[in-house]
Write a protein that holds these residues in place. Structure first.
Motif, PDB file in Angstrom:
ATOM      1  N   PRO A 142     -40.380 -39.358 -31.563  1.00 45.95           N
ATOM      2  CA  PRO A 142     -41.580 -40.175 -31.285  1.00 45.95           C
ATOM      3  C   PRO A 142     -41.707 -41.407 -32.187  1.00 45.95           C
ATOM      4  O   PRO A 142     -41.965 -42.502 -31.703  1.00 45.95           O
ATOM      5  N   GLY A 143     -41.496 -41.244 -33.479  1.00 39.91           N
ATOM      6  CA  GLY A 143     -41.581 -42.385 -34.397  1.00 39.91           C
ATOM      7  C   GLY A 143     -40.506 -43.417 -34.120  1.00 39.91           C
ATOM      8  O   GLY A 143     -40.759 -44.631 -34.177  1.00 39.91           O
ATOM      9  N   HIS A 144     -39.306 -42.933 -33.818  1.00 40.48           N
ATOM     10  CA  HIS A 144     -38.206 -43.848 -33.517  1.00 40.48           C
ATOM     11  C   HIS A 144     -38.497 -44.650 -32.248  1.00 40.48           C
ATOM     12  O   HIS A 144     -38.357 -45.877 -32.229  1.00 40.48           O
ATOM     13  N   VAL A 145     -38.922 -43.966 -31.199  1.00 41.76           N
ATOM     14  CA  VAL A 145     -39.208 -44.654 -29.930  1.00 41.76           C
ATOM     15  C   VAL A 145     -40.344 -45.659 -30.118  1.00 41.76           C
ATOM     16  O   VAL A 145     -40.274 -46.789 -29.622  1.00 41.76           O
ATOM     17  N   ASN A 146     -41.361 -45.285 -30.867  1.00 43.71           N
ATOM     18  CA  ASN A 146     -42.461 -46.219 -31.139  1.00 43.71           C
ATOM     19  C   ASN A 146     -41.964 -47.464 -31.872  1.00 43.71           C
ATOM     20  O   ASN A 146     -42.383 -48.584 -31.566  1.00 43.71           O
ATOM     21  N   ARG A 147     -41.067 -47.273 -32.837  1.00 47.04           N
ATOM     22  CA  ARG A 147     -40.546 -48.412 -33.598  1.00 47.04           C
ATOM     23  C   ARG A 147     -39.662 -49.297 -32.718  1.00 47.04           C
ATOM     24  O   ARG A 147     -39.753 -50.531 -32.789  1.00 47.04           O
ATOM     25  N   VAL A 148     -38.822 -48.703 -31.891  1.00 46.51           N
ATOM     26  CA  VAL A 148     -37.988 -49.477 -30.965  1.00 46.51           C
ATOM     27  C   VAL A 148     -38.872 -50.252 -29.998  1.00 46.51           C
ATOM     28  O   VAL A 148     -38.635 -51.438 -29.731  1.00 46.51           O
ATOM     29  N   ARG A 149     -39.894 -49.604 -29.488  1.00 49.46           N
ATOM     30  CA  ARG A 149     -40.818 -50.291 -28.574  1.00 49.46           C
ATOM     31  C   ARG A 149     -41.474 -51.467 -29.292  1.00 49.46           C
ATOM     32  O   ARG A 149     -41.541 -52.580 -28.769  1.00 49.46           O
ATOM     33  N   GLU A 150     -41.947 -51.234 -30.513  1.00 50.64           N
ATOM     34  CA  GLU A 150     -42.620 -52.274 -31.286  1.00 50.64           C
ATOM     35  C   GLU A 150     -41.692 -53.460 -31.575  1.00 50.64           C
ATOM     36  O   GLU A 150     -42.083 -54.612 -31.414  1.00 50.64           O
ATOM     37  N   LEU A 151     -40.463 -53.162 -32.000  1.00 51.75           N
ATOM     38  CA  LEU A 151     -39.548 -54.220 -32.416  1.00 51.75           C
ATOM     39  C   LEU A 151     -38.839 -54.930 -31.266  1.00 51.75           C
ATOM     40  O   LEU A 151     -38.430 -56.079 -31.414  1.00 51.75           O
ATOM     41  N   VAL A 152     -38.675 -54.246 -30.141  1.00 48.98           N
ATOM     42  CA  VAL A 152     -37.876 -54.824 -29.055  1.00 48.98           C
ATOM     43  C   VAL A 152     -38.694 -54.979 -27.770  1.00 48.98           C
ATOM     44  O   VAL A 152     -38.955 -56.095 -27.313  1.00 48.98           O
ATOM     45  N   PHE A 153     -39.090 -53.895 -27.185  1.00 52.39           N
ATOM     46  CA  PHE A 153     -39.594 -53.940 -25.815  1.00 52.39           C
ATOM     47  C   PHE A 153     -40.999 -54.518 -25.673  1.00 52.39           C
ATOM     48  O   PHE A 153     -41.304 -55.142 -24.657  1.00 52.39           O
ATOM     49  N   ASP A 154     -41.855 -54.357 -26.670  1.00 50.07           N
ATOM     50  CA  ASP A 154     -43.185 -54.965 -26.594  1.00 50.07           C
ATOM     51  C   ASP A 154     -43.110 -56.485 -26.639  1.00 50.07           C
ATOM     52  O   ASP A 154     -44.036 -57.166 -26.213  1.00 50.07           O
ATOM     53  N   ALA A 155     -42.011 -57.022 -27.161  1.00 46.14           N
ATOM     54  CA  ALA A 155     -41.846 -58.472 -27.278  1.00 46.14           C
ATOM     55  C   ALA A 155     -41.218 -59.100 -26.035  1.00 46.14           C
ATOM     56  O   ALA A 155     -41.127 -60.320 -25.943  1.00 46.14           O
ATOM     57  N   LEU A 156     -40.784 -58.274 -25.082  1.00 48.10           N
ATOM     58  CA  LEU A 156     -40.044 -58.777 -23.925  1.00 48.10           C
ATOM     59  C   LEU A 156     -40.783 -58.505 -22.620  1.00 48.10           C
ATOM     60  O   LEU A 156     -41.463 -57.489 -22.491  1.00 48.10           O
ATOM     61  N   SER A 157     -40.585 -59.404 -21.661  1.00 47.83           N
ATOM     62  CA  SER A 157     -41.084 -59.157 -20.303  1.00 47.83           C
ATOM     63  C   SER A 157     -40.115 -58.215 -19.605  1.00 47.83           C
ATOM     64  O   SER A 157     -38.998 -57.980 -20.080  1.00 47.83           O
ATOM     65  N   GLU A 158     -40.520 -57.690 -18.469  1.00 49.79           N
ATOM     66  CA  GLU A 158     -39.647 -56.817 -17.683  1.00 49.79           C
ATOM     67  C   GLU A 158     -38.366 -57.560 -17.298  1.00 49.79           C
ATOM     68  O   GLU A 158     -37.268 -57.003 -17.348  1.00 49.79           O
ATOM     69  N   GLU A 159     -38.500 -58.830 -16.941  1.00 50.37           N
ATOM     70  CA  GLU A 159     -37.332 -59.642 -16.586  1.00 50.37           C
ATOM     71  C   GLU A 159     -36.399 -59.801 -17.798  1.00 50.37           C
ATOM     72  O   GLU A 159     -35.174 -59.690 -17.672  1.00 50.37           O
ATOM     73  N   GLN A 160     -36.960 -60.018 -18.963  1.00 53.13           N
ATOM     74  CA  GLN A 160     -36.145 -60.163 -20.171  1.00 53.13           C
ATOM     75  C   GLN A 160     -35.436 -58.859 -20.530  1.00 53.13           C
ATOM     76  O   GLN A 160     -34.322 -58.885 -21.044  1.00 53.13           O
ATOM     77  N   VAL A 161     -36.072 -57.723 -20.268  1.00 52.69           N
ATOM     78  CA  VAL A 161     -35.413 -56.430 -20.506  1.00 52.69           C
ATOM     79  C   VAL A 161     -34.169 -56.331 -19.630  1.00 52.69           C
ATOM     80  O   VAL A 161     -33.106 -55.903 -20.093  1.00 52.69           O
ATOM     81  N   GLY A 162     -34.270 -56.715 -18.383  1.00 53.22           N
ATOM     82  CA  GLY A 162     -33.107 -56.730 -17.502  1.00 53.22           C
ATOM     83  C   GLY A 162     -32.026 -57.670 -18.001  1.00 53.22           C
ATOM     84  O   GLY A 162     -30.833 -57.337 -17.968  1.00 53.22           O
ATOM     85  N   GLN A 163     -32.420 -58.842 -18.485  1.00 53.54           N
ATOM     86  CA  GLN A 163     -31.460 -59.795 -19.041  1.00 53.54           C
ATOM     87  C   GLN A 163     -30.808 -59.234 -20.306  1.00 53.54           C
ATOM     88  O   GLN A 163     -29.599 -59.373 -20.503  1.00 53.54           O
ATOM     89  N   LEU A 164     -31.615 -58.597 -21.141  1.00 52.94           N
ATOM     90  CA  LEU A 164     -31.080 -57.987 -22.360  1.00 52.94           C
ATOM     91  C   LEU A 164     -30.045 -56.936 -22.019  1.00 52.94           C
ATOM     92  O   LEU A 164     -28.966 -56.884 -22.627  1.00 52.94           O
ATOM     93  N   PHE A 165     -30.342 -56.094 -21.028  1.00 55.78           N
ATOM     94  CA  PHE A 165     -29.392 -55.070 -20.604  1.00 55.78           C
ATOM     95  C   PHE A 165     -28.089 -55.712 -20.140  1.00 55.78           C
ATOM     96  O   PHE A 165     -27.006 -55.294 -20.533  1.00 55.78           O
ATOM     97  N   ALA A 166     -28.182 -56.712 -19.299  1.00 52.65           N
ATOM     98  CA  ALA A 166     -26.978 -57.358 -18.758  1.00 52.65           C
ATOM     99  C   ALA A 166     -26.152 -58.006 -19.868  1.00 52.65           C
ATOM    100  O   ALA A 166     -24.919 -57.861 -19.904  1.00 52.65           O
ATOM    101  N   ILE A 167     -26.805 -58.699 -20.784  1.00 57.13           N
ATOM    102  CA  ILE A 167     -26.093 -59.361 -21.886  1.00 57.13           C
ATOM    103  C   ILE A 167     -25.487 -58.320 -22.824  1.00 57.13           C
ATOM    104  O   ILE A 167     -24.321 -58.424 -23.220  1.00 57.13           O
ATOM    105  N   ALA A 168     -26.265 -57.308 -23.192  1.00 52.29           N
ATOM    106  CA  ALA A 168     -25.759 -56.273 -24.099  1.00 52.29           C
ATOM    107  C   ALA A 168     -24.576 -55.540 -23.492  1.00 52.29           C
ATOM    108  O   ALA A 168     -23.608 -55.211 -24.188  1.00 52.29           O
TER     109      ALA A 168
END
Length: 169
Positions: A120-146
């Motif tokens: 739970p703490g790890h997922v919250n931190r990942v969400r805070e540092l990465v996914f809360d800062a990105l739009s749904e479209e950017q998440v898709g772009q991040l996946f494709a680039i990564a």
């Protein structure tokens, strides 16, 4: 006779700026993730990745070569981590002498309990540092680039990640 040095394709300003930002992410994101995991569970991100990899199969067991790819680490680094984790009672290592002789690691009940507490703490931190800062479209772009960068840097690891993604969708 010496080989001539190939010409350097210097980065454009646009490429250099992107590289500087990516380098910042590569340097700072792992440290932020590690700090949270260490503080909350005593694990580093590589150890956490090992526990996650072992938690996925029904029997909580993987060959070390597959686990190394899944956890994005070398077999040597994995072996050292598994030794430390065995001493803690989180994993067991055994030699499988079936059709192909290999070494496997199994997640113990204690290791699974640790993962359940750490997640739970790890997922919250990942969400805070990465996914809360990105739009749904950017998440898709991040996946494709990564995906492309992972395949370029570590084809075996990228293939293992693709299998895990496909298996657990």
């Amino acid at each position: 006779m010496s080989n001539p040095t190939p010409p350097v394709a210097w980065l454009t300003d646009h490429e250099r700026n992107a590289w500087m930002m990516l380098a910042g992410v590569l340097m700072n994101l792992p440290a932020a993730i590690d700090a949270q995991l260490k503080r909350d569970s005593g694990l580093n991100f590589f150890e956490y990745s090992i526990l996650v990899g072992l938690s996925r199969p029904m029997n909580r067991t993987l060959q070390l070569t597959m686990l190394a790819n899944t956890a994005s680490g070398s077999l040597s680094r994995l072996s050292h981590a598994i030794s430390r984790m065995e001493k803690q009672g989180w994993v067991r290592r055994k030699v499988n002498t079936g059709e192909v002789r290999c070494v496997e690691a199994t997640l113990t009940d204690e290791g699974m309990d640790l993962l359940r507490r750490a997640a739970p703490g790890h997922v919250n931190r990942v969400r805070e540092l990465v996914f809360d800062a990105l739009s749904e479209e950017q998440v898709g772009q991040l996946f494709a680039i990564a995906r492309v960068l992972h395949a370029k840097a570590n084809p075996d690891g990228a293939e293992a990640s693709e299998r895990v993604i496909a298996e657990y969708l």
